[in-house]
Design a protein around this motif. Structure first.
Motif, PDB file in Angstrom:
ATOM      1  N   LEU A   1     106.060  11.127  40.020  1.00 25.90           N
ATOM      2  CA  LEU A   1     107.063  12.146  39.715  1.00 25.90           C
ATOM      3  C   LEU A   1     108.130  11.591  38.776  1.00 25.90           C
ATOM      4  N   ALA A   2     108.525  10.333  38.965  1.00 25.15           N
ATOM      5  CA  ALA A   2     109.517   9.711  38.085  1.00 25.15           C
ATOM      6  C   ALA A   2     108.982   9.629  36.656  1.00 25.15           C
ATOM      7  N   SER A   3     107.687   9.293  36.511  1.00 21.30           N
ATOM      8  CA  SER A   3     107.059   9.237  35.181  1.00 21.30           C
ATOM      9  C   SER A   3     107.078  10.603  34.513  1.00 21.30           C
ATOM     10  N   ASP A   4     106.736  11.655  35.268  1.00 17.84           N
ATOM     11  CA  ASP A   4     106.731  13.017  34.715  1.00 17.84           C
ATOM     12  C   ASP A   4     108.138  13.465  34.330  1.00 17.84           C
ATOM     13  N   LYS A   5     109.126  13.127  35.167  1.00 19.16           N
ATOM     14  CA  LYS A   5     110.500  13.541  34.896  1.00 19.16           C
ATOM     15  C   LYS A   5     111.064  12.828  33.654  1.00 19.16           C
ATOM     16  N   ALA A   6     110.641  11.589  33.443  1.00 16.18           N
ATOM     17  CA  ALA A   6     111.084  10.873  32.243  1.00 16.18           C
ATOM     18  C   ALA A   6     110.574  11.562  30.990  1.00 16.18           C
ATOM     19  N   LEU A   7     109.324  12.018  31.028  1.00 13.81           N
ATOM     20  CA  LEU A   7     108.745  12.736  29.890  1.00 13.81           C
ATOM     21  C   LEU A   7     109.418  14.095  29.719  1.00 13.81           C
ATOM     22  N   GLU A   8     109.744  14.750  30.826  1.00 15.18           N
ATOM     23  CA  GLU A   8     110.435  16.045  30.782  1.00 15.18           C
ATOM     24  C   GLU A   8     111.823  15.885  30.163  1.00 15.18           C
ATOM     25  N   LEU A   9     112.512  14.792  30.521  1.00 17.62           N
ATOM     26  CA  LEU A   9     113.838  14.530  29.957  1.00 17.62           C
ATOM     27  C   LEU A   9     113.750  14.282  28.454  1.00 17.62           C
ATOM     28  N   ASP A  10     112.728  13.562  28.028  1.00 14.99           N
ATOM     29  CA  ASP A  10     112.528  13.310  26.601  1.00 14.99           C
ATOM     30  C   ASP A  10     112.344  14.626  25.851  1.00 14.99           C
ATOM     31  N   ALA A  11     111.540  15.529  26.406  1.00 15.96           N
ATOM     32  CA  ALA A  11     111.317  16.830  25.775  1.00 15.96           C
ATOM     33  C   ALA A  11     112.620  17.619  25.699  1.00 15.96           C
TER      34      ALA A  11
END
Length: 654
Positions: free
Chosen positions: A80-90
């Motif tokens: 989930l942390a990995s996905d949220k990091a990508l979401e924040l980048d977007a």
């Protein structure tokens, strides 16, 4: 500029609007902000997302995203942390570089955000933290490594955890002990002292004693006796073999294409070109100790998530070390380290001053009817394989200290070193030995260097080649086998320290807290050096780029006669010396007062294009003319003058 939508987690709204850190932690499958009072405190059972925002004077806002995984964090929170990091980048407009951080193996960039260090604690993050249970103080033993930032890690409270190479902190209820291994560096000891002060202020409210324990000191100090009594009494620590140590393994660089289904397909190895990367695809670059995932601008969020998962699965299946750093890059935001693995990378920066002048001169000559051709770049082709194994020892009197792989490209001008380079030959492995003599080294160390090199060569197999070289007189081959080299002022050896103590001269050994000036030189990623010079303005030269470190400020100085190639080397060396630096770019002629103040005032310095000096050692050259009847002519050059010609069997002395 941020681009928030209804699909973005509301916790990210407003993130990155101001310089500084934003930190979130996964709690009950959702992301919650970490209060400022808890910044720098990481629980080993949790996963975090960290956003660093900085505003550079020379450019727009810069974002770096890190997701930190504790050693005890579960797989669901980690994913989930990995996905949220990508979401924040977007949400930030896909303009950030993302890093995966694993507890105990964090990057220097990440650790630089937290002064002086982070010390992970056991347990799981909770928004409402309860009081600590029990009143007994937990004794802990920590190891502290790193010159620029402190890598702090808890190790078993046992004598077997101690060694001669590192610095250790033993934290007890009433006293903090600092144990310095005899082979630890001055910079590591200084960093460890900052950590000790941090522990004293934050865990002991500033009310405890601090004792420094020198490795090898056994008598005459009550603190020493108290320290060893905590380990059940003194016993000698095993000494590492000076000539031993693990072999450095040079892994091939491999580029993979990642399909929409997450399948990896190898498309290249070692010899890579930028054209291999397509805008609508994702790729993984495996460099052994570090792995990059490159995501084209035209890829979707779902494709990027698949690519990140594919890279993590790849490392897991290969059972790679936790020390393997994983970095995620969006097209256009490639780091200098990533670019260095490709044979060429198109320059997108504005045309530099020197290039503009060269083009104007060429246009004038063409207008006059002259044909203009650019001279080829200097030939820096090596005649041996430069992908071999490198081992470097520092001479310390009658002893040799084998440098770890991470330190062997950092030399001190006050010391002497033995360099062994082993590479695959035609029928067997070949060895090349150098005795490198720093210009500030003492006579005794120089004699010991030659003696040690002879001893190592006598025990080596085959017919190794030996060479004794002095600093600033290095042959090109020396730089090519190092590829990247940093030469600091001062020294670490006992001989140099004794010379400083006896003569009373200033010890100018590099210290990141002091002012330092580095000259950047070289011909490309396979041959680049940062040489520390006297931090005075007369050390500048319009033909070079420089890095000036002064307190918390870092400047990059660009000479008017430098080219885009020199500027690329400057960017690469900044990231290699200290990736946490955020330099202020200064062009020659537009320096602020603070720049000249750090150099002790403005004075004259060379402003003409630097020419190569005469070749001082004898060199034999051969000239072959193939037009008509073949003619072979050889001549001997010494100190810039031709001594004699060889034509066939005849010799003509001049």
């Amino acid at each position: 500029m941020a681009f928030y939508s209804k699909d973005v987690d509301p916790v990210f709204h407003g993130a990155g609007a101001k310089p500084g850190l934003d930190i979130w932690c996964i709690e009950k499958l959702r992301l919650v902000p970490v209060p400022k009072s808890s910044i720098g405190k990481f629980y080993s059972g949790s996963a975090y997302v960290v956003l660093s925002t900085s505003v550079l004077k020379s450019g727009p806002t810069q974002h770096d995203i890190h997701y930190w995984l504790g050693n005890d964090a579960n797989e669901v929170d980690s994913a989930l942390a990995s996905d949220k990091a990508l979401e924040l980048d977007a949400a930030l407009g896909s303009c950030a570089v993302q890093y995966k951080e694993v507890q105990g193996q964090e990057t220097e960039k990440f650790l630089s955000y937290f002064k002086p260090c982070i010390i992970p604690v056991e347990g799981v993050f909770a928004t409402q933290e309860g009081a600590l249970k029990g009143d007994r103080y937990q004794v802990t033993l920590l190891t502290c490594k790193g010159d620029h930032v402190a890598h702090v890690k808890e190790v078993p409270f046992s004598r077997s955890s101690l060694n001669h190479n590192d610095v250790f902190i033993l934290d007890t209820a009433s006293k903090i002990f600092l144990f310095c291994g005899c082979n630890s560096s001055i910079q590591e000891r200084a960093k460890a002292l900052e950590v000790v002060q941090y522990i004293k202020e934050n865990k002991h409210s500033g009310k405890c004693e601090v004792a420094a324990i020198e490795d090898g000191k056994l008598v005459g100090d009550s603190d020493v006796g108290e320290f060893w009594s905590l380990f059940g009494g003194y016993a000698p620590i095993p000494r590492d073999s000076a000539l031993g140590g693990p072999q450095q393994v040079d892994s091939p660089v491999t580029l993979f294409w990642i399909s929409l289904q997450g399948k990896l397909s190898q498309i290249g190895s070692d010899s890579l070109e930028k054209d291999m990367l397509e805008k609508n695809k994702c790729y993984m670059l495996d460099c052994g100790a570090e792995v990059f995932v490159w995501m084209g601008r035209n890829t979707l969020i779902t494709e990027r998530k698949t690519s990140i998962s594919a890279a993590e699965d790849f490392l897991r299946k290969q059972e790679r070390s936790n020390g393997t750093h994983l970095t995620f890059l969006t097209e256009g935001l490639e780091t200098s380290i990533f670019k260095s693995y490709f044979n060429s990378w198109p320059q997108t920066a504005e045309t530099k001053l020197y290039d503009e002048g060269r083009e104007k001169v060429a246009a004038i000559f063409k207008h006059q009817g002259y044909e203009v051709k650019e001279l080829p770049e200097e030939d820096v082709q090596s005649y041996i394989n430069c992908r071999g194994t490198l081992k470097v020892w520092r001479v310390n009197g009658h002893e040799l200290s084998l440098l770890p792989a991470s330190e062997q490209t950092k030399l001190y001008s006050g010391d002497c070193y033995i360099v062994q380079y082993t590479y695959p030959g035609t029928e067997r492995d070949e060895s090349l030995f150098y005795a490198w003599l720093g210009q500030g080294s003492v006579l005794e160390d120089r004699a010991d260097a030659v003696f040690h090199m002879d001893a190592i060569v006598d025990s080596a197999r085959g017919d190794p080649v030996m060479a004794q070289i002095a600093q600033n007189k290095e042959p090109l081959q020396f730089f090519l086998i190092f590829r990247t080299l940093i030469v600091y002022k001062g020294g670490i050896s006992a001989g140099y320290k004794k010379f400083v103590a006896e003569t009373g001269v200033d010890d100018d050994t590099y210290d990141e807290k002091k002012t330092a000036l580095f000259r950047i030189q070289g011909t490309g990623p396979e041959n680049m050096q940062a040489i520390q010079v006297d931090h005075v303005s007369s050390s500048l030269n319009s033909s070079y780029c420089y890095i000036l470190q002064s307190g918390t400020s870092v400047f990059t100085w660009i000479g008017n006669l430098t080219s885009s190639k020199d500027h690329d080397l400057l960017d690469r060396m900044i990231e290699l010396i200290n990736p946490a630096w955020q330099p202020i770019s200064v062009r020659e002629g537009s320096e602020p007062d603070s720049f000249w103040s750090a150099l002790g005032g403005k004075t004259e310095y060379p402003r003409e294009k630097e020419m190569k000096k005469f070749i001082e050692d004898p060199h034999l050259f051969k000239f072959t003319c193939t037009e008509g009847k073949q003619v072979i002519l050889s001549f001997l050059l010494f100190s810039g003058r031709i001594i004699c010609f060889f034509l066939g069997s005849e010799v003509f002395w001049l």
